[in-house]
Design a protein around this motif. Structure first.
Motif, mmCIF file in Angstrom:
data_model
loop_
_atom_site.group_PDB
_atom_site.id
_atom_site.type_symbol
_atom_site.label_atom_id
_atom_site.label_comp_id
_atom_site.label_asym_id
_atom_site.label_seq_id
_atom_site.Cartn_x
_atom_site.Cartn_y
_atom_site.Cartn_z
ATOM 1 N N ASN A 1 0.834 -1.210 0.000
ATOM 2 C CA ASN A 1 0.000 0.000 0.000
ATOM 3 C C ASN A 1 0.867 1.258 0.000
ATOM 4 N N LEU A 2 1.979 1.221 0.756
ATOM 5 C CA LEU A 2 2.890 2.359 0.767
ATOM 6 C C LEU A 2 3.528 2.555 -0.602
ATOM 7 N N GLU A 3 3.953 1.464 -1.220
ATOM 8 C CA GLU A 3 4.549 1.555 -2.546
ATOM 9 C C GLU A 3 3.556 2.153 -3.545
ATOM 10 N N LYS A 4 2.320 1.725 -3.443
ATOM 11 C CA LYS A 4 1.281 2.263 -4.328
ATOM 12 C C LYS A 4 1.056 3.742 -4.071
ATOM 13 N N LEU A 5 1.119 4.134 -2.799
ATOM 14 C CA LEU A 5 0.935 5.539 -2.437
ATOM 15 C C LEU A 5 2.007 6.414 -3.079
ATOM 16 N N PHE A 6 3.256 5.946 -3.056
ATOM 17 C CA PHE A 6 4.346 6.730 -3.623
ATOM 18 C C PHE A 6 4.278 6.784 -5.145
ATOM 19 N N ALA A 7 3.905 5.668 -5.758
ATOM 20 C CA ALA A 7 3.981 5.571 -7.221
ATOM 21 C C ALA A 7 2.753 6.128 -7.936
ATOM 22 N N SER A 8 1.619 6.188 -7.256
ATOM 23 C CA SER A 8 0.369 6.492 -7.953
ATOM 24 C C SER A 8 0.037 7.973 -8.051
ATOM 25 N N ALA A 9 0.508 8.769 -7.123
ATOM 26 C CA ALA A 9 0.084 10.176 -7.115
ATOM 27 C C ALA A 9 1.219 11.093 -6.685
ATOM 28 N N GLY A 10 1.260 12.277 -7.302
ATOM 29 C CA GLY A 10 2.222 13.291 -6.900
ATOM 30 C C GLY A 10 1.680 14.096 -5.723
ATOM 31 N N GLU A 11 2.339 15.196 -5.437
ATOM 32 C CA GLU A 11 1.932 16.033 -4.307
ATOM 33 C C GLU A 11 2.009 17.502 -4.699
ATOM 34 N N VAL A 12 1.220 18.293 -4.004
ATOM 35 C CA VAL A 12 1.298 19.748 -4.136
ATOM 36 C C VAL A 12 1.584 20.310 -2.751
ATOM 37 N N ILE A 13 2.763 20.916 -2.583
ATOM 38 C CA ILE A 13 3.127 21.548 -1.323
ATOM 39 C C ILE A 13 2.669 22.999 -1.404
ATOM 40 N N PRO A 14 1.753 23.447 -0.549
ATOM 41 C CA PRO A 14 1.192 24.789 -0.674
ATOM 42 C C PRO A 14 2.166 25.891 -0.256
ATOM 43 N N ASN A 15 1.815 27.118 -0.620
ATOM 44 C CA ASN A 15 2.574 28.275 -0.162
ATOM 45 C C ASN A 15 2.498 28.373 1.354
ATOM 46 N N ARG A 16 3.573 28.850 1.965
ATOM 47 C CA ARG A 16 3.585 29.058 3.412
ATOM 48 C C ARG A 16 4.258 30.386 3.721
ATOM 49 N N ILE A 17 3.750 31.061 4.758
ATOM 50 C CA ILE A 17 4.362 32.301 5.222
ATOM 51 C C ILE A 17 4.473 32.246 6.737
ATOM 52 N N PRO A 18 5.380 33.029 7.348
ATOM 53 C CA PRO A 18 5.515 33.026 8.807
ATOM 54 C C PRO A 18 4.223 33.451 9.491
ATOM 55 N N VAL A 19 4.011 32.976 10.694
ATOM 56 C CA VAL A 19 2.801 33.313 11.445
ATOM 57 C C VAL A 19 2.676 34.816 11.629
ATOM 58 N N SER A 20 3.780 35.493 11.961
ATOM 59 C CA SER A 20 3.715 36.942 12.210
ATOM 60 C C SER A 20 3.244 37.689 10.963
ATOM 61 N N ARG A 21 3.708 37.236 9.799
ATOM 62 C CA ARG A 21 3.285 37.887 8.562
ATOM 63 C C ARG A 21 1.811 37.630 8.290
ATOM 64 N N ALA A 22 1.354 36.403 8.563
ATOM 65 C CA ALA A 22 -0.054 36.077 8.363
ATOM 66 C C ALA A 22 -0.935 36.927 9.274
ATOM 67 N N VAL A 23 -0.510 37.109 10.532
ATOM 68 C CA VAL A 23 -1.277 37.934 11.470
ATOM 69 C C VAL A 23 -1.331 39.371 10.989
ATOM 70 N N THR A 24 -0.187 39.885 10.499
ATOM 71 C CA THR A 24 -0.144 41.258 10.003
ATOM 72 C C THR A 24 -1.094 41.451 8.827
ATOM 73 N N VAL A 25 -1.086 40.494 7.905
ATOM 74 C CA VAL A 25 -1.964 40.587 6.732
ATOM 75 C C VAL A 25 -3.433 40.539 7.148
ATOM 76 N N LEU A 26 -3.781 39.610 8.055
ATOM 77 C CA LEU A 26 -5.172 39.498 8.496
ATOM 78 C C LEU A 26 -5.627 40.754 9.226
ATOM 79 N N CYS A 27 -4.768 41.307 10.069
ATOM 80 C CA CYS A 27 -5.129 42.530 10.797
ATOM 81 C C CYS A 27 -5.323 43.700 9.847
ATOM 82 N N ARG A 28 -4.462 43.795 8.829
ATOM 83 C CA ARG A 28 -4.598 44.864 7.858
ATOM 84 C C ARG A 28 -5.898 44.730 7.078
ATOM 85 N N GLU A 29 -6.187 43.471 6.647
ATOM 86 C CA GLU A 29 -7.417 43.251 5.892
ATOM 87 C C GLU A 29 -8.649 43.550 6.743
ATOM 88 N N TYR A 30 -8.581 43.180 8.031
ATOM 89 C CA TYR A 30 -9.725 43.463 8.911
ATOM 90 C C TYR A 30 -9.905 44.970 9.083
#
Length: 233
Positions: free
Chosen positions: A191-220
């Motif tokens: 099952n693990l072998e099938k997991l690795f071979a059958s599908a790729g992955e998408v690693i999402p964008n990430r930003i630091p927590v402090s930056r995320a808080v700043t952006v959310l506060c500004r938008e609010y």
């Protein structure tokens, strides 16, 4: 006596608006403290094969450690032969990830004596001892723990890391104990072998927590502008 006896209508409106802004900021901080921060507990994936940027600060439960900005990455399916059996490159990557993500709690040798794990309940797992492993000690068991985490403990899921990195960590964790880890279940390995071979992955964008808080506060603040003296006239 009523509050209207102390404040004019304009002053009361300004006070209510300021109170709403403060409550909004408190709500945002609470949201990050109890939902976002645990998911960002550990250092995010970097693109180097063995070079891993050090964590800035001790990693722990609800620790708002600052992580570097990460761009979205698309990873194609992996040849299972390159990850199911330990090899020098895979082990080097796993050791770098272990030092970065695991050693603070489990200790550099996996003894469960890391500085950040001293106050945790239950205590971090001693990988060199064949006792008390929640999901088991086989390769597929360790991978499951890294993928799902362990409920009721500070062991969170590492599913934000690519599958290849999680498997590299699983091999390193298993290598720390000299005891017999048991024979793997052929079906589980398939099952693990099938997991690795059958599908790729998408690693999402990430930003630091402090930056995320700043952006959310500004938008609010932009969505809920505070009345000025001019608008109240």
């Amino acid at each position: 006596m009523k509050i209207n006896d102390y404040l004019s209508h304009e002053e009361l409106k300004r006070l209510i608006s300021a109170l709403l802004v403060v409550l909004g900021f408190i709500s945002i901080a609470a949201f990050f403290g109890f939902t976002v921060v645990p998911g960002l507990r550990y250092q995010a994936y970097t693109t180097g094969e063995s070079q891993v940027q050090a964590v800035q600060g001790e990693t722990g439960w609800l620790d708002p450690t600052e992580y570097p900005v990460m761009a979205k990455e698309v990873i194609p399916p992996i040849d299972p032969k390159t990850v199911m059996t330990p090899n020098p490159a895979l082990m080097a990557r796993g050791k770098a990830l272990f030092a970065q993500n695991c050693a603070t709690c489990h200790g550099p040798e996996g003894l469960g004596d890391g500085a950040a794990g001293k106050g945790l309940t239950p205590h971090p797992r001693n990988f060199t001892a064949n006792a008390g492993w929640k999901n088991g000690t086989k390769l597929e068991d360790i991978y499951k723990t890294l993928d799902e985490g362990i409920k009721g403990s500070s062991m969170v899921s590492y599913n934000y890391l690519p599958k290849k990195d999680r498997m590299a960590l699983a091999h390193v964790v298993q290598s720390l104990g000299a005891f017999d880890h048991g024979a793997s279940d052929p079906k589980a390995l398939a099952n693990l072998e099938k997991l690795f071979a059958s599908a790729g992955e998408v690693i999402p964008n990430r930003i630091p927590v402090s930056r995320a808080v700043t952006v959310l506060c500004r938008e609010y603040a932009e969505a809920h502008p505070q009345p000025t003296a001019t608008t109240l006239r």
